[in-house]
Design a protein around this motif. Sequence first.
Motif, PDB file in Angstrom:
ATOM      1  N   GLU A 170       0.627  -1.031  -0.086  1.00 29.35           N
ATOM      2  CA  GLU A 170      -0.087   0.035   0.000  1.00 29.35           C
ATOM      3  C   GLU A 170       0.788   1.066   0.048  1.00 29.35           C
ATOM      4  O   GLU A 170       0.483   2.128  -0.775  1.00 29.35           O
ATOM      5  CB  GLU A 170      -0.858  -0.081   1.073  1.00 29.35           C
ATOM      6  N   LEU A 171       1.965   1.432   0.822  1.00 29.04           N
ATOM      7  CA  LEU A 171       2.726   2.122   1.059  1.00 29.04           C
ATOM      8  C   LEU A 171       3.415   2.610  -0.521  1.00 29.04           C
ATOM      9  O   LEU A 171       3.289   3.889  -0.942  1.00 29.04           O
ATOM     10  CB  LEU A 171       4.069   2.095   1.854  1.00 29.04           C
ATOM     11  N   PHE A 172       4.064   1.737  -1.083  1.00 29.63           N
ATOM     12  CA  PHE A 172       4.514   1.978  -2.472  1.00 29.63           C
ATOM     13  C   PHE A 172       3.583   2.430  -3.571  1.00 29.63           C
ATOM     14  O   PHE A 172       3.837   2.941  -4.514  1.00 29.63           O
ATOM     15  CB  PHE A 172       5.481   0.862  -2.927  1.00 29.63           C
ATOM     16  N   LYS A 173       2.131   1.954  -3.512  1.00 25.00           N
ATOM     17  CA  LYS A 173       1.034   2.088  -4.364  1.00 25.00           C
ATOM     18  C   LYS A 173       1.049   3.637  -4.336  1.00 25.00           C
ATOM     19  O   LYS A 173       0.576   4.210  -5.241  1.00 25.00           O
ATOM     20  CB  LYS A 173      -0.039   1.352  -4.032  1.00 25.00           C
ATOM     21  N   TRP A 174       0.770   4.149  -3.091  1.00 23.33           N
ATOM     22  CA  TRP A 174       0.665   5.589  -2.654  1.00 23.33           C
ATOM     23  C   TRP A 174       1.912   6.408  -3.252  1.00 23.33           C
ATOM     24  O   TRP A 174       1.613   7.507  -3.972  1.00 23.33           O
ATOM     25  CB  TRP A 174       0.466   5.721  -1.276  1.00 23.33           C
ATOM     26  N   LEU A 175       3.053   6.120  -2.861  1.00 27.31           N
ATOM     27  CA  LEU A 175       4.385   6.746  -3.465  1.00 27.31           C
ATOM     28  C   LEU A 175       4.296   7.090  -4.857  1.00 27.31           C
ATOM     29  O   LEU A 175       4.765   8.098  -5.359  1.00 27.31           O
ATOM     30  CB  LEU A 175       5.717   6.227  -2.931  1.00 27.31           C
ATOM     31  N   LYS A 176       3.967   5.881  -5.463  1.00 26.18           N
ATOM     32  CA  LYS A 176       4.248   5.965  -6.956  1.00 26.18           C
ATOM     33  C   LYS A 176       3.352   6.959  -7.851  1.00 26.18           C
ATOM     34  O   LYS A 176       3.732   7.253  -8.713  1.00 26.18           O
ATOM     35  CB  LYS A 176       4.046   4.371  -7.488  1.00 26.18           C
ATOM     36  N   LYS A 177       2.282   7.445  -7.095  1.00 24.08           N
ATOM     37  CA  LYS A 177       1.414   8.346  -7.540  1.00 24.08           C
ATOM     38  C   LYS A 177       1.926   9.742  -7.324  1.00 24.08           C
ATOM     39  O   LYS A 177       1.362  10.557  -7.890  1.00 24.08           O
ATOM     40  CB  LYS A 177      -0.021   8.208  -6.883  1.00 24.08           C
ATOM     41  N   GLN A 178       2.821  10.140  -6.544  1.00 22.81           N
ATOM     42  CA  GLN A 178       3.376  11.162  -6.178  1.00 22.81           C
ATOM     43  C   GLN A 178       4.508  11.765  -7.158  1.00 22.81           C
ATOM     44  O   GLN A 178       5.188  11.001  -7.491  1.00 22.81           O
ATOM     45  CB  GLN A 178       4.185  11.116  -4.742  1.00 22.81           C
ATOM     46  N   PRO A 179       4.613  12.858  -7.606  1.00 22.97           N
ATOM     47  CA  PRO A 179       5.274  13.578  -8.698  1.00 22.97           C
ATOM     48  C   PRO A 179       6.822  13.516  -8.153  1.00 22.97           C
ATOM     49  O   PRO A 179       7.770  13.299  -9.022  1.00 22.97           O
ATOM     50  CB  PRO A 179       4.775  15.079  -8.758  1.00 22.97           C
TER      51      PRO A 179
END
Length: 471
Positions: free
Chosen positions: A184-193
């Motif tokens: 979940e953490l990396f799923k969220w991070l990968k959306k960040q510019p």
Amino acid sequence: MIKNNNSSSSIKNHPCKKTPTTLLLLLSLLTTSLLLLRLSQNKIILITTATSHSDHLHSQRHDSCLGRYIYIYNLPSRFNADILQDCESISRPKDKISMCKYLDNFGFGPPMIGDDVSIDSPSWYATNQFTLEVIFHEKMKRYECLTRNSSLASAFYVPYYAGLDFRRNLRRRNVAERDAAGKELFKWLKKQPQWKVMSGKDHFLVIGRISRDFRRNPDNNTLWGTNLMLLPESQNLSFLTIERSPTRHNEFAIPYPTYFHPSSSIEIRQWQDKIKLTNRTILFSFAGAQRPSRSQNGLLRTQVIQQCKSSYKTCTFLDCDVKANGCDDPMSLMKLFESSVFCLQPPGDSLTRRSVFDSILAGCIPVFFNQGSAHKQYSWHLPNNDGEYSVYIPVKELRTGGKRRIEEILRGIPNEKVIGLRENVIRLVPKILYTKPNRYKPDGETLEDAFDVALEGVIKRIEEQKGGIQD
């Protein structure tokens, strides 16, 4: 005649009537005025532009944060704040004691107030060895070079309390549930510019447990740990942990938290002066618990404890078994280390020990039996030459039929060498402490603590990463 003169006069003085010479003169004056005005404006613009550029360069030269700016992610609360709220479920594995009280006071835990004058201070806390994630985050919130402009940032801090989350979910028999948070953490991070610029190579994460707890081998049926550090995205991050894997290029060990968290360099120097003058009546000591003898570390522990007990006149053993509770009292532990010349540091459940840093804090010379316990771990915080501050005894020296005993080896070290080792140990104290969070350092503050050294190390590492990408 009179009529003509009046007519001529009326024509001459009419406001809308001018002679050709007069018109030419007025046009010339108007053109000159407009030219001067434009030149004047250009001059002002040029002066303003030059001054602005100069001020910008001047501000850059005097920006002490250049190259040190950090961007902190505002993660969903599920990754930090909610974990603290659920602290009752984060219990110690053997005695089931809740971690809640240890998360107070910036993660330092409850204050230590006792009869000992040296510890009767607001800077001493009963700090748990696994609260580094909270301590680091609290200090980072007050770091003097934070920025919300990601283009200025040299590094990006991901404040996920992975170690506490691991402890909270360890009872889950379904490993997929324990692994879910990392995904979940990396799923969220990968959306960040910010992540997309370097795919996370300029990001770092601090974990207050050994890295082995986050590298569960999928081919192994063991239920211990999570797979956080084995995820594809994790290969780009820099992980700061209390114990690294020597084979991992992106893991870096930083000190376990100790009990002392001063607020100024003055407090640190006062403590250093005190332990320089301490009367050390014990040649060597060991604080720890027995480990299962079926493991190599367990066998070593058994030999160390046996030799300490047999050298009862020169060695003191503090039993840290759950039933004995000898090490639950930080003051007893520190008094023992302050009274000892050498502190034995055999591996336990893993190669490293929090006791290494407690002994350094007390001015006690650490004695290692494995190079991976410190020498190959804390390269940012400890000297490259391990012989400057510690003693190394190879395991083969302690095996049955070994040539010498621990007491014999330590007694054989010349007094001048012992004094030099202790002086070097005491010099290390500032670099292994996590001081109280403080956004601005007092004037004249020069000492760096473990937090400062760790940030300097990770920023340098990330800059090297950027250089490699550009090449």
